[in-house]
Design a protein around this motif. Structure first.
Motif, short mmCIF file in Angstrom:
data_model
loop_
_atom_site.label_atom_id
_atom_site.label_comp_id
_atom_site.label_asym_id
_atom_site.label_seq_id
_atom_site.Cartn_x
_atom_site.Cartn_y
_atom_site.Cartn_z
N SER A 161 0.83 -1.21 0.00
CA SER A 161 0.00 0.00 0.00
C SER A 161 0.86 1.26 0.00
CB SER A 161 -0.92 0.00 1.23
OG SER A 161 -1.82 -1.09 1.18
N THR A 162 1.94 1.24 0.79
CA THR A 162 2.83 2.40 0.86
C THR A 162 3.49 2.67 -0.49
OG1 THR A 162 3.29 1.99 3.19
CG2 THR A 162 4.87 3.36 2.00
N LEU A 163 4.02 1.63 -1.12
CA LEU A 163 4.67 1.80 -2.41
C LEU A 163 3.69 2.29 -3.47
CD1 LEU A 163 7.04 -1.30 -2.55
CD2 LEU A 163 7.73 1.10 -2.58
N ASN A 164 2.48 1.75 -3.46
CA ASN A 164 1.48 2.20 -4.44
C ASN A 164 1.18 3.69 -4.27
OD1 ASN A 164 1.21 -0.33 -5.57
ND2 ASN A 164 -0.57 -0.91 -4.35
N LEU A 165 1.07 4.14 -3.02
CA LEU A 165 0.76 5.54 -2.79
C LEU A 165 1.94 6.43 -3.18
CD1 LEU A 165 -1.31 7.55 -1.74
CD2 LEU A 165 -0.35 7.25 0.55
N VAL A 166 3.15 6.03 -2.81
CA VAL A 166 4.32 6.83 -3.16
C VAL A 166 4.46 6.93 -4.68
CG1 VAL A 166 6.84 6.93 -3.08
CG2 VAL A 166 5.56 6.35 -1.02
N ARG A 167 4.27 5.81 -5.37
CA ARG A 167 4.37 5.83 -6.83
C ARG A 167 3.31 6.74 -7.44
NH1 ARG A 167 5.67 -0.57 -6.76
NH2 ARG A 167 7.90 -0.46 -7.28
N ALA A 168 2.10 6.74 -6.86
CA ALA A 168 1.04 7.61 -7.37
C ALA A 168 1.41 9.07 -7.14
CB ALA A 168 -0.28 7.28 -6.68
N PHE A 169 1.94 9.40 -5.96
CA PHE A 169 2.37 10.77 -5.70
C PHE A 169 3.40 11.22 -6.73
CE2 PHE A 169 1.42 10.45 -0.88
CZ PHE A 169 0.19 11.07 -1.05
N MET A 170 4.42 10.39 -6.93
CA MET A 170 5.53 10.78 -7.80
C MET A 170 5.10 10.83 -9.26
SD MET A 170 7.64 11.37 -5.44
CE MET A 170 9.19 11.69 -6.28
N ALA A 171 4.31 9.86 -9.70
CA ALA A 171 3.84 9.86 -11.08
C ALA A 171 2.91 11.04 -11.35
CB ALA A 171 3.12 8.55 -11.40
N GLY A 172 2.24 11.51 -10.31
CA GLY A 172 1.32 12.63 -10.45
C GLY A 172 1.99 13.99 -10.39
N GLY A 173 3.32 14.03 -10.30
CA GLY A 173 4.04 15.29 -10.33
C GLY A 173 4.37 15.88 -8.99
N PHE A 174 4.16 15.11 -7.90
CA PHE A 174 4.48 15.63 -6.56
C PHE A 174 5.97 15.91 -6.41
CE2 PHE A 174 4.99 15.05 -1.85
CZ PHE A 174 4.19 16.12 -1.47
N GLY A 175 6.81 15.18 -7.16
CA GLY A 175 8.25 15.37 -7.08
C GLY A 175 8.80 16.44 -8.00
N ASP A 176 7.94 17.16 -8.72
CA ASP A 176 8.36 18.22 -9.63
C ASP A 176 8.98 19.36 -8.83
OD1 ASP A 176 8.51 20.34 -11.49
OD2 ASP A 176 6.83 19.52 -12.62
N VAL A 177 10.22 19.76 -9.18
CA VAL A 177 10.89 20.81 -8.41
C VAL A 177 10.14 22.13 -8.51
CG1 VAL A 177 13.15 19.75 -8.63
CG2 VAL A 177 12.42 21.43 -10.33
N ARG A 178 9.26 22.26 -9.49
CA ARG A 178 8.46 23.47 -9.58
C ARG A 178 7.41 23.54 -8.48
NH1 ARG A 178 8.09 22.53 -16.01
NH2 ARG A 178 8.05 20.43 -15.16
#
Length: 456
Positions: A161-178
């Motif tokens: 569950s944790t990995l699925n949520l983290v992957r969703a955050f990152m794929a959704g642009g949460f990691g964008d430096v902007r």
């Protein structure tokens, strides 16, 4: 060929729980063997390439997360807060250090902890020690402290569950430096840290605006990359999640991208070293202040006999008082034996103290001092300080002393929430990242005179 689980358990096999129902243990392990992998071999190889850059002095790794993940702590807000801290720290490190930085979460598997004793006694009652939610419960009752193999399945489900949520955050642009300003909205409460962070975010925002005005669209700024790591303590769990990669026919432990062997389980003739000598993941090994050069070299030869780039990282936990005495011999001895490994500093585990009132804590000044020693040694040797390994949370806990709010012993019982070791809160973690970024930037400036250190 991976050694059989029974053969591993016949070796020196430290820190393993004893179950009162072997049949239930075997059934849980068999169930795990039939579940899908949590990570994939190709992802592990991608991380190994990043770790090769660390060992070669081309990149820096930020490894961080909770001391001990819990099943009750599996909430979207808690996970998002942890990721936000790591992203904010990574931004400070990469900009201030003028170096590629990637994030390795201490996440989605940190459900088991080594203990100094098998038992705990309170008021004359002795029960099994709490070994993490993957083994038993924290509540001090016979039912809770019973070692339950079904918790291995719960740990797998929680990690998934944790990995699925983290992957969703990152794929959704949460990691964008902007999104730098968004990461820190209502986040930094201390004016000193806030001023530096807002200066950083503003400079990056202006630089990106200039790039976009020039027609530059760099997808690297919208990073969806995030890797997971944990201490590979429970051999039942790790062995059961090992899979053979269909591309190469090689075995990978698919419980996480990078697994590390702890200070208490790194015996050269032990089951953990034997097992991980056979899987192809990138590996870490914790080295404490009693580690000899011969032991470090022996671990390198056993775990990376083919000198594969990025395969092995040593994570030193030496303590502020000993880092300058112990680290030079280890770094020099391993290099003289022909091994190129990554060197990462864990400034937390060698600096744990207990207050008179019984709280385990750590002094921010001690952690900063060990990091300074780590950088000083590498600077003097001309070697590369490859990263930091931090226990942290995204919450406003009061578990470590000092830092942004100058927390004192009187503050410890305000928000002391850890079930094991004390963690940096979000402001302390970011303050530490700024300190490290200045040290990293100074080293990079010496190597590359065209880069000036960033002045916060």
């Amino acid at each position: 060929m991976i050694p059989a689980l029974d053969d591993l358990k016949a070796m020196t096999c430290a820190q393993q729980p004893v179950y009162d129902d072997p049949a239930a243990e075997a059934a849980a392990v068999e169930q795990l063997r039939n579940l899908p992998p949590l990570v994939f071999a190709g992802e592990c190889d991608d991380l190994k390439a990043r770790m090769a850059d660390v060992a070669a002095g081309r990149a820096f790794v930020l490894q961080g997360g909770d001391c001990a993940e819990t099943f009750d702590g599996l909430t979207a807000n808690a996970i998002k807060a942890r990721i936000r801290v790591l992203l904010s720290m990574s931004l400070a490190l990469s900009y201030g250090g003028q170096t590629p930085v990637f994030t390795l979460g201490r996440i989605a598997g940190q459900y088991a902890k080594p203990r100094s004793s098998d038992n705990e006694t309170r008021d004359g009652i002795t029960l099994p020690a709490y070994r993490g939610d993957a083994v038993n419960g924290f509540e001090f009752t016979p039912v809770s402290r019973r070692n339950d193999p079904q918790r291995l399945i719960r740990a797998y489900n929680a990690a998934s569950s944790t990995l699925n949520l983290v992957r969703a955050f990152m794929a959704g642009g949460f990691g964008d430096v902007r999104q730098a300003h968004t990461w820190n909205a209502l986040f930094v409460r201390d004016s000193h840290v806030q001023k530096r962070y807002e200066q950083l975010a503003g400079e990056i925002e202006r630089a990106i605006g200039f790039m976009e005005a020039c027609g530059i669209r760099d997808e690297n700024m919208r990073s969806g990359e995030f890797f997971a790591s944990h201490e590979a303590l429970l051999l039942d769990y790790e062995h059961a999640l090992t899979r053979v990669d269909f591309r190469t026919g090689l075995p990978y432990d698919t419980s996480g991208h990078l697994l590390w062997i702890g200070e208490r389980t790194r015996q050269l003739d032990g089951a953990h070293v034997e097992f991980f000598a056979h899987v192809r993941n990138p590996l870490g090994v914790k080295l404490g202040a009693t580690t000899t050069v011969a032991e470090a070299v022996g671990l390198a030869e056993r775990l990376n006999p083919d000198h594969e780039p990025g395969r092995l990282t040593f994570i030193t936990r030496l303590g502020a008082a000993k880092v300058r005495d112990v680290l030079p011999g280890l770094v020099t001895g391993v290099a003289d034996a022909g091994h190129e490994v990554g060197w990462v500093c864990d400034p937390m585990h060698g600096n744990t103290i207990t207050t008179a009132s019984g709280f385990k804590t750590r002094l921010f000044t001690d952690m900063a001092a060990e990091l300074d020693g780590f950088f000083d040694v590498h600077e003097e040797l001309g070697t590369w300080p490859g990263g930091i390994h931090i226990e942290l949370t995204g919450e406003d806990v009061t578990e470590c002393l000092g830092g942004a709010f100058e927390l004192s012993e009187d503050d410890l019982d305000t928000h002391y929430e850890t079930l094991c070791d004390p963690r940096l809160n979000r402001n302390q973690a970011l303050e530490l990242a700024f300190q490290v970024s200045q040290r990293l930037g100074a080293i990079v400036a010496k190597r590359r005179p065209d880069r000036d250190p960033v002045d916060w």
